[in-house]
Design a protein around this motif. Sequence first.
Motif, PDB file in Angstrom:
ATOM      1  N   SER A 105       0.835  -1.206   0.000  1.00 36.33           N
ATOM      2  CA  SER A 105       0.000   0.000   0.000  1.00 36.33           C
ATOM      3  C   SER A 105       0.869   1.256   0.000  1.00 36.33           C
ATOM      4  CB  SER A 105      -0.934   0.003   1.212  1.00 36.33           C
ATOM      5  OG  SER A 105      -1.857  -1.055   1.149  1.00 36.33           O
ATOM      6  N   ARG A 108       2.547   1.462  -3.407  1.00 37.39           N
ATOM      7  CA  ARG A 108       1.592   1.944  -4.409  1.00 37.39           C
ATOM      8  C   ARG A 108       1.406   3.458  -4.301  1.00 37.39           C
ATOM      9  NH1 ARG A 108      -2.671  -0.552  -2.641  1.00 37.39           N
ATOM     10  NH2 ARG A 108      -2.415  -2.478  -3.832  1.00 37.39           N
ATOM     11  N   SER A 109       1.288   3.957  -3.077  1.00 38.87           N
ATOM     12  CA  SER A 109       1.107   5.392  -2.882  1.00 38.87           C
ATOM     13  C   SER A 109       2.315   6.177  -3.387  1.00 38.87           C
ATOM     14  CB  SER A 109       0.862   5.681  -1.394  1.00 38.87           C
ATOM     15  OG  SER A 109       0.650   7.054  -1.173  1.00 38.87           O
ATOM     16  N   VAL A 203      -0.382   9.035   3.479  1.00 38.98           N
ATOM     17  CA  VAL A 203      -1.544   9.661   2.831  1.00 38.98           C
ATOM     18  C   VAL A 203      -1.383  11.176   2.788  1.00 38.98           C
ATOM     19  CG1 VAL A 203      -4.042   9.957   2.904  1.00 38.98           C
ATOM     20  CG2 VAL A 203      -3.040   7.755   3.535  1.00 38.98           C
ATOM     21  N   ASP A 206       1.990  12.237   0.662  1.00 38.12           N
ATOM     22  CA  ASP A 206       1.860  11.837  -0.744  1.00 38.12           C
ATOM     23  C   ASP A 206       0.762  12.637  -1.442  1.00 38.12           C
ATOM     24  OD1 ASP A 206       3.868  10.102  -0.263  1.00 38.12           O
ATOM     25  OD2 ASP A 206       2.717   8.265  -0.528  1.00 38.12           O
ATOM     26  N   ILE A 244      -6.101   7.804  -8.504  1.00 39.11           N
ATOM     27  CA  ILE A 244      -5.926   8.463  -7.213  1.00 39.11           C
ATOM     28  C   ILE A 244      -7.219   8.408  -6.406  1.00 39.11           C
ATOM     29  CG2 ILE A 244      -5.572  10.712  -6.105  1.00 39.11           C
ATOM     30  CD1 ILE A 244      -3.589  11.338  -8.360  1.00 39.11           C
ATOM     31  N   THR A 247      -8.007   4.925  -5.118  1.00 42.05           N
ATOM     32  CA  THR A 247      -7.000   4.447  -4.164  1.00 42.05           C
ATOM     33  C   THR A 247      -7.143   5.117  -2.814  1.00 42.05           C
ATOM     34  OG1 THR A 247      -5.409   3.962  -5.924  1.00 42.05           O
ATOM     35  CG2 THR A 247      -4.532   4.222  -3.699  1.00 42.05           C
ATOM     36  N   TYR A 248      -7.216   6.449  -2.798  1.00 38.14           N
ATOM     37  CA  TYR A 248      -7.146   7.170  -1.535  1.00 38.14           C
ATOM     38  C   TYR A 248      -8.490   7.309  -0.820  1.00 38.14           C
ATOM     39  CZ  TYR A 248      -2.307   8.450  -2.445  1.00 38.14           C
ATOM     40  OH  TYR A 248      -0.954   8.405  -2.663  1.00 38.14           O
TER      41      TYR A 248
END
Length: 308
Positions: A105, A108-109, A203, A206, A244, A247-248
């Motif tokens: 994770s 990936r970020s 989080v 990024d 994005i 994902t977030y």
Amino acid sequence: MLLLNHSSFILVGIPGLESQHSWLSVPFSSMFLAILLGNGAILFLVATQPTLHTPMYLLLALLMTADIISTLAFVPKTLCIFWLKDRDIAANVCFTQMFFIHGTSVFRSALLVAMAFDRFVAVCEPLRYSTILSHSLVGRLGLMALAKGVILILPMPLLLQRLTFCQRVIPHTYCDHMAVVKMACSHTRPNRIYGLFVVLLVVGLDLLLIGFSYALILQAVVRLNSRDATFKALNTCSAHLFVILVTYVPALFSSIAHRIGRHIPPHAHILLANLYLLLPSMLNPIIYGIKMKEMRKRVAKCLCRRTS
């Protein structure tokens, strides 16, 4: 009853929906196959088509690799829970699963940040794109993303090993960090603080870097006089923006629910946590397959070869 570090945990699956596990296995197994096939197909195309050996597609290949690893880390065990009622998981296996799930994770970020930089260069410095984003730079960005995932997540299982656990039953489908921390009856404040630190760093930082990249992109787009040029520039970033979002948004909801969502039903929280892992991995190949012209051309070419 105390649980020693060399003992095992019990994964419940989805608490409150145990009687529905056989039905829930259908969407889980379907998404599992879709992730392996979709991401595997894009990896195959990037590996076999020299025209796709560009920074954008190389970063995309790394993203697909992270999606496959993350999925393989937890879905097979989840399906064993659903189909075979095999709920036991050794503590060392649990901590290893946790490392790969959370590590990918973070990886990936970090890749999404690198891809935002790629889009910034493509829009703002198109004539210098190949000069700035060389293959060696892409390799370094990939290694930095991998190092970030390993360095930030490795302390989590190490900190857990110092704890004493008085519960074995984890109400989850996989060994989530906070779910395992809640099983401990010893002092867990360092674990909770470090977990929150990782969430805020990954989080928060990024997203800040991605937002800064797109602020510069938007500034460059506003200066364009041609409507066609503006549309082309925005279309260049559309696939990345969709990724994005998928994902977030689930990641933020899942993290918030873990810490303040006491009134959220357990099954809703666990389903959301699984969705956070599965949804981006399933949608990424679809999003990039639809939005990227070069990818569509290569897929059509491969299909034509097979049918001819």
